[in-house]
Design a protein around this motif. Structure first.
Motif, PDB file in Angstrom:
ATOM      1  N   VAL A   5       0.870  -1.177   0.000  1.00  0.00           N
ATOM      2  CA  VAL A   5       0.000   0.000   0.000  1.00  0.00           C
ATOM      3  C   VAL A   5       0.902   1.222   0.000  1.00  0.00           C
ATOM      4  N   HIS A   6       0.634   2.136  -0.926  1.00  0.00           N
ATOM      5  CA  HIS A   6       1.405   3.374  -1.063  1.00  0.00           C
ATOM      6  C   HIS A   6       0.516   4.553  -0.694  1.00  0.00           C
ATOM      7  N   ILE A   7       1.079   5.526  -0.018  1.00  0.00           N
ATOM      8  CA  ILE A   7       0.386   6.791   0.234  1.00  0.00           C
ATOM      9  C   ILE A   7       1.269   7.913  -0.297  1.00  0.00           C
ATOM     10  N   TYR A   8       0.666   8.747  -1.154  1.00  0.00           N
ATOM     11  CA  TYR A   8       1.301   9.992  -1.590  1.00  0.00           C
ATOM     12  C   TYR A   8       0.465  11.109  -0.985  1.00  0.00           C
ATOM     13  N   CYS A   9       1.050  11.842  -0.049  1.00  0.00           N
ATOM     14  CA  CYS A   9       0.292  12.844   0.695  1.00  0.00           C
ATOM     15  C   CYS A   9       1.081  14.146   0.790  1.00  0.00           C
ATOM     16  N   GLY A  10       0.472  15.145   1.406  1.00  0.00           N
ATOM     17  CA  GLY A  10       1.138  16.415   1.626  1.00  0.00           C
ATOM     18  C   GLY A  10       0.417  17.559   0.953  1.00  0.00           C
ATOM     19  N   ASP A  11       0.958  18.771   1.155  1.00  0.00           N
ATOM     20  CA  ASP A  11       0.323  19.963   0.609  1.00  0.00           C
ATOM     21  C   ASP A  11       0.958  20.418  -0.697  1.00  0.00           C
ATOM     22  N   GLY A  12       1.894  19.643  -1.221  1.00  0.00           N
ATOM     23  CA  GLY A  12       2.585  20.023  -2.450  1.00  0.00           C
ATOM     24  C   GLY A  12       1.957  19.431  -3.694  1.00  0.00           C
ATOM     25  N   LYS A  13       2.323  19.996  -4.832  1.00  0.00           N
ATOM     26  CA  LYS A  13       1.872  19.513  -6.140  1.00  0.00           C
ATOM     27  C   LYS A  13       2.646  18.240  -6.490  1.00  0.00           C
ATOM     28  N   GLY A  14       1.930  17.231  -6.982  1.00  0.00           N
ATOM     29  CA  GLY A  14       2.624  16.046  -7.455  1.00  0.00           C
ATOM     30  C   GLY A  14       2.127  14.717  -6.919  1.00  0.00           C
ATOM     31  N   LYS A  15       1.132  14.722  -6.051  1.00  0.00           N
ATOM     32  CA  LYS A  15       0.630  13.454  -5.504  1.00  0.00           C
ATOM     33  C   LYS A  15      -0.015  12.602  -6.590  1.00  0.00           C
ATOM     34  N   THR A  16      -0.909  13.209  -7.336  1.00  0.00           N
ATOM     35  CA  THR A  16      -1.551  12.490  -8.431  1.00  0.00           C
ATOM     36  C   THR A  16      -0.529  12.142  -9.504  1.00  0.00           C
ATOM     37  N   GLU A 130      -4.729 -10.910  -2.836  1.00  0.00           N
ATOM     38  CA  GLU A 130      -3.283 -11.087  -2.839  1.00  0.00           C
ATOM     39  C   GLU A 130      -2.739 -10.580  -4.175  1.00  0.00           C
ATOM     40  N   GLY A 131      -1.716  -9.807  -4.137  1.00  0.00           N
ATOM     41  CA  GLY A 131      -1.118  -9.294  -5.365  1.00  0.00           C
ATOM     42  C   GLY A 131      -1.663  -7.955  -5.823  1.00  0.00           C
ATOM     43  N   LEU A 132      -2.673  -7.405  -5.145  1.00  0.00           N
ATOM     44  CA  LEU A 132      -3.219  -6.099  -5.537  1.00  0.00           C
ATOM     45  C   LEU A 132      -2.471  -4.989  -4.820  1.00  0.00           C
ATOM     46  N   GLU A 133      -1.690  -4.251  -5.565  1.00  0.00           N
ATOM     47  CA  GLU A 133      -0.980  -3.072  -5.065  1.00  0.00           C
ATOM     48  C   GLU A 133      -1.990  -1.928  -5.017  1.00  0.00           C
ATOM     49  N   VAL A 134      -1.957  -1.097  -3.988  1.00  0.00           N
ATOM     50  CA  VAL A 134      -2.928  -0.005  -3.855  1.00  0.00           C
ATOM     51  C   VAL A 134      -2.204   1.301  -3.575  1.00  0.00           C
ATOM     52  N   VAL A 135      -2.626   2.353  -4.297  1.00  0.00           N
ATOM     53  CA  VAL A 135      -2.089   3.696  -4.098  1.00  0.00           C
ATOM     54  C   VAL A 135      -3.212   4.601  -3.614  1.00  0.00           C
ATOM     55  N   ALA A 149      -0.050   1.426   5.616  1.00  0.00           N
ATOM     56  CA  ALA A 149       0.746   1.606   4.397  1.00  0.00           C
ATOM     57  C   ALA A 149       2.145   1.019   4.536  1.00  0.00           C
ATOM     58  N   ASP A 150       2.685   0.625   3.390  1.00  0.00           N
ATOM     59  CA  ASP A 150       4.072   0.166   3.319  1.00  0.00           C
ATOM     60  C   ASP A 150       4.989   1.314   2.899  1.00  0.00           C
ATOM     61  N   TYR A 151       4.463   2.195   2.055  1.00  0.00           N
ATOM     62  CA  TYR A 151       5.186   3.378   1.605  1.00  0.00           C
ATOM     63  C   TYR A 151       4.366   4.600   1.991  1.00  0.00           C
ATOM     64  N   VAL A 152       4.998   5.614   2.530  1.00  0.00           N
ATOM     65  CA  VAL A 152       4.343   6.902   2.732  1.00  0.00           C
ATOM     66  C   VAL A 152       5.319   7.961   2.248  1.00  0.00           C
ATOM     67  N   SER A 153       4.913   8.662   1.194  1.00  0.00           N
ATOM     68  CA  SER A 153       5.742   9.727   0.633  1.00  0.00           C
ATOM     69  C   SER A 153       4.992  11.041   0.795  1.00  0.00           C
ATOM     70  N   GLU A 154       5.636  11.984   1.463  1.00  0.00           N
ATOM     71  CA  GLU A 154       5.012  13.290   1.671  1.00  0.00           C
ATOM     72  C   GLU A 154       5.607  14.292   0.691  1.00  0.00           C
TER      73      GLU A 154
END
Length: 174
Positions: A5-16, A130-135, A149-154
């Motif tokens: 599971v990935h999370i792209y979060c924060g107040d900056g441009k670029g998450k999507t 099983e095998g479904l990656e989620v963002v 989550a396994d990845y959290v990128s701010e």
């Protein structure tokens, strides 16, 4: 292979943008991708490009409610019903149709605004195929989502043209 599971979060441009980049990478590696966007319309440049890729499915945005802060109580109720149904349809499709990657763009916003139940997202993540990656993208993920989550990128805003009164530009911000 273990899915993550990935999370792209924060107040900056670029998450999507980061989520779309991962979707394109997965597609280029032969994986099937499902993308559902919340609180957005189909008038964004990436939708046109993604719809031309045969292993990527972009769920159409059939209704737009505008900015949450400008919605009336009735519109918020309608939006909650619509986005909850959209989420259920997406989760069922992802589970039943053997997708490899699921992107829930702006899912944190609809959870934080109370338009969908975060509990449902957490349940799905816990029991996902099983095998479904989620963002997941959006601002201010809850502690529970971060824990799962396994990845959290701010992505942090340092400077943005909007602060100087420059509106979103086609092909750059949308």
């Amino acid at each position: 292979m273990k899915s993550c599971v990935h999370i792209y979060c924060g107040d900056g441009k670029g998450k999507t943008t980061a989520a779309i980049g991962l979707a394109v990478r997965a597609c280029g590696s032969g994986k099937r991708v499902l993308i559902t966007r919340f609180l957005k319309t189909d008038h964004s440049g990436e939708v046109n490009a993604l719809c031309g890729l045969d292993r990527i499915t972009v769920t159409p945005c059939e209704r737009s409610f505008g900015f949450f802060s400008k919605m009336s109580p009735e519109q918020k109720k309608e939006a909650g019903i619509y986005y909850s149904q959209l989420l259920e349809m997406t989760l069922n499709k992802a589970a039943k149709e053997n997708y490899d990657l699921l992107v829930l763009d702006e899912i944190m916003a609809v959870c934080n605004f109370g338009l969908v139940e975060e509990k449902r997202v957490l349940e799905f993540l816990s029991a996902r195929p099983e095998g479904l990656e989620v963002v997941l993208t959006g601002r201010e993920p809850s502690e529970k989502l971060v824990e799962m989550a396994d990845y959290v990128s701010e992505i942090r805003k340092v400077k943005h043209p909007y602060d100087r009164g420059i509106s979103a530009r086609k092909g750059i911000e949308y």
